[in-house]
Enzyme design. Structure first.
Site, short mmCIF file in Angstrom:
data_model
loop_
_atom_site.label_atom_id
_atom_site.label_comp_id
_atom_site.label_asym_id
_atom_site.label_seq_id
_atom_site.Cartn_x
_atom_site.Cartn_y
_atom_site.Cartn_z
N LEU A 107 0.86 -1.17 0.00
CA LEU A 107 0.00 0.00 0.00
C LEU A 107 0.91 1.22 0.00
O LEU A 107 1.94 1.23 0.67
CB LEU A 107 -0.89 0.02 1.25
N ASP A 108 0.53 2.25 -0.73
CA ASP A 108 1.34 3.46 -0.78
C ASP A 108 1.51 4.05 0.62
O ASP A 108 0.70 3.80 1.52
CB ASP A 108 0.68 4.50 -1.69
N LYS A 109 2.52 4.85 0.78
CA LYS A 109 2.80 5.46 2.07
C LYS A 109 1.60 6.24 2.60
O LYS A 109 1.31 6.24 3.80
CB LYS A 109 4.02 6.40 1.95
N THR A 111 -1.54 5.67 1.86
CA THR A 111 -2.75 4.85 1.82
C THR A 111 -2.82 4.01 3.09
O THR A 111 -1.82 3.51 3.58
CB THR A 111 -2.74 3.91 0.59
N HIS A 114 0.45 2.45 -7.96
CA HIS A 114 -0.50 3.57 -7.80
C HIS A 114 -1.75 3.38 -8.66
O HIS A 114 -2.30 4.35 -9.18
CB HIS A 114 0.16 4.90 -8.18
#
Length: 235
Positions: free
Chosen positions: A102-104, A106, A187
């Site tokens: 998961l993105d930073k 998110t 992303h």
């Protein structure tokens, strides 16, 4: 399996340290003190004790985390705080890793395990494991957007996504939606909305395959999967 390897895997120390412990007489196998920790044992059939306490051997662990924003989905980093940094020592020695990322910025459901086979199954493109996100979008999300997502959209690098299900919960200046995708490009959710001229301002994963985010877990909290959840996941 070698006794010293098993105890090391369980977090009782390095092999060198465990050798010292054996000389202290605090390691027992089937009720007998062991001095030679290089011997092979069967942890499923034999009783191992360390300093008077029985050692319950586990090869794999499975954790569900409600990942907070501000940490990265990695096992280690020289600069950033990682999801593994959030774990207590009792779990770190299992050398778990996040399944996917998961993105930073998110948050939401993240599975951590040391079961490489299961991780491969969940991440394999041919499996097309569903991942559902709750997101807040700047601007009005419309049924036309939903139709475009259902057909698949073209990302900024020319990649054509698989069909995705967009459920509009609330359309407005800041729309609220749920999106289910079947792949995990970099992303991807953010880039899919960029493809239709919109921007994601908040993103949270709420489901991965049959596994749903536990509402009892606050941000940064985690727990082991239940037997039922694990059976569903291995399906």
């Amino acid at each position: 399996m070698r006794l010293d390897k098993m105890l090391s895997n369980m977090g009782f120390g390095t092999r060198k340290e465990i050798k010292k412990f054996s000389k202290m007489g605090i390691i027992c196998v089937d009720g007998k003190t062991v001095k030679d920790t290089s011997q092979h044992i069967n942890p499923e059939k034999q009783q191992i004790e360390f300093d008077g306490e029985r050692v319950e051997y586990r090869e794999h662990v499975y954790l569900i985390m409600n990942k907070p924003q501000g940490v990265i989905s990695a096992t280690e980093d020289l600069v950033e705080k990682t999801v593994v940094d959030l774990l207590e020592y009792d779990y770190r020695h299992f050398h778990v890793f996040p399944v996917g990322r998961l993105d930073k910025d998110t948050e939401g459901l993240l599975l951590l395990t040391n079961d490489g086979k299961l991780a491969h199954e969940l991440l394999s493109p041919r499996k097309q494991v569903a991942k559902t996100y709750y997101a807040e979008i700047e601007g009005f999300v419309t049924e036309e957007d939903a139709r475009r997502f259902e057909q698949g959209v073209t990302l900024d690098d020319g990649y054509e996504t698989l069909p995705a299900q967009l459920n509009i919960k609330e359309s407005g200046p800041r729309s609220k939606i749920e999106l289910t995708i079947y792949e995990g490009k970099f992303h991807q959710v953010k880039r899919m909305f960029q493809a239709v001229g919109k921007q994601v301002v908040f993103l949270k994963r709420i489901q991965m395959g049959p596994l749903e985010l536990d509402p009892a877990l606050t941000l940064g909290e985690y727990r082991e999967l239940s037997e039922q959840e694990l059976l569903l996941l291995k399906g």
